[in-house]
Design a protein around this motif. Structure first.
Motif, PDB file in Angstrom:
ATOM      1  N   ILE A 354      30.441  12.247 -20.203  1.00  0.00           N
ATOM      2  CA  ILE A 354      31.459  13.141 -19.666  1.00  0.00           C
ATOM      3  C   ILE A 354      32.737  13.102 -20.496  1.00  0.00           C
ATOM      4  O   ILE A 354      33.437  14.111 -20.630  1.00  0.00           O
ATOM      5  CB  ILE A 354      31.736  12.843 -18.175  1.00  0.00           C
ATOM      6  CG1 ILE A 354      32.429  14.056 -17.534  1.00  0.00           C
ATOM      7  CG2 ILE A 354      32.536  11.568 -18.002  1.00  0.00           C
ATOM      8  CD1 ILE A 354      32.487  13.996 -16.023  1.00  0.00           C
ATOM      9  N   ASP A 355      33.082  11.941 -21.084  1.00  0.00           N
ATOM     10  CA  ASP A 355      34.270  11.884 -21.939  1.00  0.00           C
ATOM     11  C   ASP A 355      34.095  12.779 -23.161  1.00  0.00           C
ATOM     12  O   ASP A 355      35.029  13.470 -23.590  1.00  0.00           O
ATOM     13  CB  ASP A 355      34.545  10.443 -22.384  1.00  0.00           C
ATOM     14  CG  ASP A 355      35.121   9.593 -21.264  1.00  0.00           C
ATOM     15  OD1 ASP A 355      35.477  10.162 -20.214  1.00  0.00           O
ATOM     16  OD2 ASP A 355      35.224   8.368 -21.442  1.00  0.00           O
ATOM     17  N   ARG A 356      32.898  12.774 -23.713  1.00  0.00           N
ATOM     18  CA  ARG A 356      32.622  13.655 -24.863  1.00  0.00           C
ATOM     19  C   ARG A 356      32.726  15.113 -24.438  1.00  0.00           C
ATOM     20  O   ARG A 356      33.275  15.948 -25.172  1.00  0.00           O
ATOM     21  CB  ARG A 356      31.226  13.351 -25.410  1.00  0.00           C
ATOM     22  CG  ARG A 356      30.768  14.283 -26.544  1.00  0.00           C
ATOM     23  CD  ARG A 356      29.447  13.797 -27.118  1.00  0.00           C
ATOM     24  NE  ARG A 356      28.865  14.731 -28.082  1.00  0.00           N
ATOM     25  CZ  ARG A 356      27.949  15.647 -27.787  1.00  0.00           C
ATOM     26  NH1 ARG A 356      27.504  15.762 -26.529  1.00  0.00           N
ATOM     27  NH2 ARG A 356      27.470  16.452 -28.732  1.00  0.00           N
ATOM     28  N   MET A 357      32.205  15.434 -23.246  1.00  0.00           N
ATOM     29  CA  MET A 357      32.318  16.811 -22.761  1.00  0.00           C
ATOM     30  C   MET A 357      33.778  17.215 -22.642  1.00  0.00           C
ATOM     31  O   MET A 357      34.181  18.299 -23.080  1.00  0.00           O
ATOM     32  CB  MET A 357      31.621  16.944 -21.403  1.00  0.00           C
ATOM     33  CG  MET A 357      31.658  18.356 -20.818  1.00  0.00           C
ATOM     34  SD  MET A 357      33.207  18.799 -19.947  1.00  0.00           S
ATOM     35  CE  MET A 357      33.102  17.742 -18.508  1.00  0.00           C
ATOM     36  N   TRP A 358      34.618  16.340 -22.068  1.00  0.00           N
ATOM     37  CA  TRP A 358      36.032  16.669 -21.921  1.00  0.00           C
ATOM     38  C   TRP A 358      36.688  16.845 -23.287  1.00  0.00           C
ATOM     39  O   TRP A 358      37.587  17.683 -23.448  1.00  0.00           O
ATOM     40  CB  TRP A 358      36.753  15.593 -21.120  1.00  0.00           C
ATOM     41  CG  TRP A 358      36.483  15.632 -19.642  1.00  0.00           C
ATOM     42  CD1 TRP A 358      35.939  14.643 -18.884  1.00  0.00           C
ATOM     43  CD2 TRP A 358      36.757  16.713 -18.739  1.00  0.00           C
ATOM     44  NE1 TRP A 358      35.846  15.033 -17.564  1.00  0.00           N
ATOM     45  CE2 TRP A 358      36.348  16.299 -17.449  1.00  0.00           C
ATOM     46  CE3 TRP A 358      37.298  17.986 -18.896  1.00  0.00           C
ATOM     47  CZ2 TRP A 358      36.479  17.123 -16.329  1.00  0.00           C
ATOM     48  CZ3 TRP A 358      37.432  18.809 -17.771  1.00  0.00           C
ATOM     49  CH2 TRP A 358      37.028  18.378 -16.520  1.00  0.00           C
ATOM     50  N   ALA A 359      36.264  16.072 -24.271  1.00  0.00           N
ATOM     51  CA  ALA A 359      36.834  16.222 -25.613  1.00  0.00           C
ATOM     52  C   ALA A 359      36.532  17.611 -26.165  1.00  0.00           C
ATOM     53  O   ALA A 359      37.385  18.237 -26.809  1.00  0.00           O
ATOM     54  CB  ALA A 359      36.292  15.140 -26.544  1.00  0.00           C
ATOM     55  N   TYR A 360      35.350  18.108 -25.916  1.00  0.00           N
ATOM     56  CA  TYR A 360      35.000  19.445 -26.401  1.00  0.00           C
ATOM     57  C   TYR A 360      35.715  20.540 -25.614  1.00  0.00           C
ATOM     58  O   TYR A 360      36.084  21.573 -26.175  1.00  0.00           O
ATOM     59  CB  TYR A 360      33.488  19.639 -26.386  1.00  0.00           C
ATOM     60  CG  TYR A 360      32.831  19.102 -27.634  1.00  0.00           C
ATOM     61  CD1 TYR A 360      32.758  19.883 -28.779  1.00  0.00           C
ATOM     62  CD2 TYR A 360      32.326  17.804 -27.681  1.00  0.00           C
ATOM     63  CE1 TYR A 360      32.174  19.395 -29.937  1.00  0.00           C
ATOM     64  CE2 TYR A 360      31.741  17.304 -28.840  1.00  0.00           C
ATOM     65  CZ  TYR A 360      31.674  18.107 -29.971  1.00  0.00           C
ATOM     66  OH  TYR A 360      31.112  17.619 -31.130  1.00  0.00           O
TER      67      TYR A 360
END
Length: 691
Positions: A354-360
């Motif tokens: 989810i952190d990677r998703m938020w980064a995108y």
């Protein structure tokens, strides 16, 4: 840099007597340097991934290991210095930089840039001890010692003097260090405390004298004829209670006063940066919308901001994006996320990915720099249960691996048109004054009238464009150039003269504006207009609105042959004069107009007689896209957001479900290396850049 604005700035006057005051001066030409004049500053083709780092918590051996882990993760930036004033100045006038020089050198050797915060908040204990006037006094007159961060009276002359001396020494020392990439000012300024000392009262009085000049003007602005509250002189003025009771006129001026104090503190630091480090940008982690105090960022930000920057702690995608856009304003520079979520308070993180998703998603929102808060999970203090990339024993967690993956991917994407920038066609109005005035403390009839929170209504105005993958700007209409195809003004309760003039001129010159219920009800003193509503703009919209109702059933509107149902039980009764009715309420008595449109000059003024809500605003604004030439983004299912960047489309699945996205023909996934035929399937929280 866009056209420089003249702003009203609070300037501290230090006196030898008890009278310590602020006066407001007109400050011409004060503006943070922009990237336009600095082609060497980070722009298109550069993305940074890194972390916030607190070396004061670490031994030399741990620091060396930490930097090695940062380098191994591909980190290219680190933010340091915040919350650490006494580590640089352990006693008055005694500056110790050698310990930090060594860390800066190690970062440089590792190829890691440093964003260095001027840690003016919180003030050191020694400063409070020697100058107790810096202590906060609560609204009941009790002194509060600095028990936690930000308990500093930043309007106090001793604080102002010492913080500027510290900033001067720090910026001079590090201005030419090869690792330095930016300076930040006063972490989370806006999240501090109001103070109620006698000196604070006198400074507030001086601010009022400059704003209103005479006691007669102040009495009129504060409506003191009501309830026998007339003031005979400025000496009778008390500081309004922040937590009530407070008449709305006084409460609004209280918040404006403290806003000016914070803005002036930032402008002072900007002058020092400009003097000592003119080639280094200002990229500060501010907190203008803090419920504790806050400040009027969107009317002043170009005076002290080179790049918009914020702490990125997401809730829903649309609300998170609104926070980003509030910080970006109409700057043409990318966004820096100086604190990027690695787990909530008391929450370890997850679900994984989810952190990677938020980064995108932040990349869609013009992101350039992504700094995890924080690298080391803290072992003590207020945030010992806010978890970082390393566990308490120093072991890298799965979140470290996730940020390492983001760093590797963003290193690739920066050559493919990122950070992205596109001048939006749409602007959403946001007003600090409306945010404050719509929710005065304790007993006030305004609280019973304005029942849907202002920021929620701004959120609602953004949501249709967000769902349609259309870029939007969030601006203060009285302090921005209105060069947009559409301006939406949701629930702008306070209609000051500058905002009214800007809207009038925009429509007159051919612009299209959509305003919703609750707008233009009170003037800049938080007093209801005694002229037809919407105040100052009744002729522009060609209507009068006074009656309003809260029906038992949700209002319904017929738009384009379809019924749209409201989600909020409230509507206003419009009396069109020159306006035409576009839609009516179908299930309320008399079927009054729900949407009107008025020709004014070369433009159109549209009024929605209901609060800002996606179920009504969505169908309305979508009818305007074609006529106004507003291009919609890629078609995506609910919860998937997308933008086209240099011919490729970035898709972000923000949900916990697999999503199928229909496409025409074949596509290739740059990130997944998959070939797609007619449909893209994204797993939960997954992303891809498709060409």
């Amino acid at each position: 840099m866009k056209k420089q604005r003249r702003s009203r700035v609070v300037r501290l006057i230090s006196a030898t007597s008890v009278m310590l005051s602020f006066i407001v001066i007109a400050c011409a030409g004060l503006a943070a340097q922009s990237a336009t004049g600095h082609p060497d500053w980070p722009g298109k083709g550069v993305l940074f991934v890194g972390t916030c780092y607190q070396p004061v918590d670490r031994s030399p051996e741990q620091i060396k290991r930490d930097i090695s882990l940062m380098k191994a993760a591909g980190f290219t930036i680190v933010r340091m210095g915040d919350l650490s004033w006494d580590s640089f100045e352990p006693a008055e006038g005694v500056f110790e930089f050698a310990w930090f020089d060594n860390i800066m050198d190690q970062m440089n050797q590792a190829g890691i840039h440093v964003l260095l915060d001027i840690s003016g908040l919180p003030a050191p204990t020694w400063l409070h001890h020697k100058y107790p006037s810096i202590d906060i006094v609560d609204q009941f007159g009790s002194r509060r010692h600095a028990a936690m961060r930000y308990m500093d009276d930043i309007s106090d002359p001793e604080y102002r003097k010492h913080v500027l001396q510290f900033a001067d020494a720090l910026t001079k020392h590090y201005a030419r260090h090869p690792a330095l990439i930016a300076f930040g000012y006063d972490n989370e300024i806006g999240d501090g405390y109001m103070s109620y000392s006698e000196a604070d009262r006198q400074r507030f009085v001086e601010w009022l004298k400059v704003r209103y000049r005479t006691i007669e003007n102040l009495n009129r602005a504060w409506a003191t004829q009501r309830w026998s509250r007339r003031l005979g002189s400025f000496d009778e003025v008390e500081l309004p209670y922040a937590d009530g009771p407070s008449p709305p006129e006084r409460y609004l001026d209280l918040r404006r006063y403290w806003s000016d104090v914070e803005i002036h503190a930032l402008e002072d630091l900007e002058r020092i940066r400009e003097k000592n480090a003119p080639d280094i940008p200002a990229v500060s982690n501010l907190y203008d919308y803090s419920p504790r105090k806050g400040f009027d960022y969107l009317s002043s930000y170009k005076n002290y901001v080179s790049y918009g920057a914020e702490g990125f702690y997401p809730s829903t995608p649309v609300d998170t994006t609104l926070g980003v856009l509030q910080t970006k304003g109409d700057l043409d520079t990318p966004m820096w996320f100086n604190e990027f979520v690695t787990g909530g308070s008391g929450s370890y993180g997850g679900p994984r990915g989810i952190d990677r998703m938020w980064a995108y998603l932040a990349l869609i929102d013009y992101g350039q720099s992504f700094l995890a808060w924080t690298f080391n999970t803290h072992l003590g203090g207020e945030e010992q249960a806010l978890f970082g990339l390393l566990d308490h024993d120093g072991t890298p967690s799965y979140k470290y691996d996730e940020f390492r993956q983001v760093a590797a991917e963003f290193s690739q994407l920066q050559h493919l048109g990122f950070p992205r920038y596109r001048k939006p066609d749409v602007a959403i109005a946001y007003s600090f004054d409306s945010f404050i005035a719509s929710r005065p403390p304790l007993f006030n009839s305004s609280r019973s009238y304005f029942t849907v929170p202002y920021r929620e209504q701004v959120d609602n105005a953004l949501e249709p464009f967000f769902d349609d993958n259309i870029d939007a700007a969030v601006i203060n209409v009285g302090h921005a150039k209105l060069d947009y195809k559409l301006v939406v003004v949701p629930a702008d309760y306070v209609m000051d003269q500058a905002s009214a003039d800007a809207i009038r001129h925009y429509v007159e010159q051919g612009g299209t504006v959509v305003m919703t219920a609750f707008s233009a009800k009170v003037d800049e003193h938080s007093q209801w207009f005694d002229t037809p509503l919407p105040g100052r703009l009744s002729d522009v919209f060609g209507i009068r609105t006074s009656q309003f109702y809260r029906p038992d059933t949700l209002p319904e509107v017929e738009l384009g042959g379809k019924i749209a149902k409201a989600t909020i039980p409230f509507y206003e009764v419009l009396e069109p004069h020159t306006a035409q009715t576009l839609a009516s309420f179908t299930n309320v008595p008399g079927h009054p107009p729900a949407v009107t449109i008025n020709s004014y000059g070369r433009g159109k003024a549209i009024y929605l007689a209901a609060p800002s809500q996606p179920s009504l605003l969505g169908p309305l604004v979508r009818r305007l896209y074609e006529r106004l030439g507003i291009e919609t983004g890629p078609k995506t299912p609910e919860g998937v957001y997308a933008r086209v960047v240099e011919g490729r489309t970035l898709y972000v699945n923000s949900t916990a479900e697999e999503k199928a996205i229909e496409i025409t023909g074949r596509g290739h996934g740059v990130l997944t290396h998959q070939t797609y035929e007619g449909v893209i399937k994204l797993a939960p929280y997954q992303v891809d850049l498709v060409e």
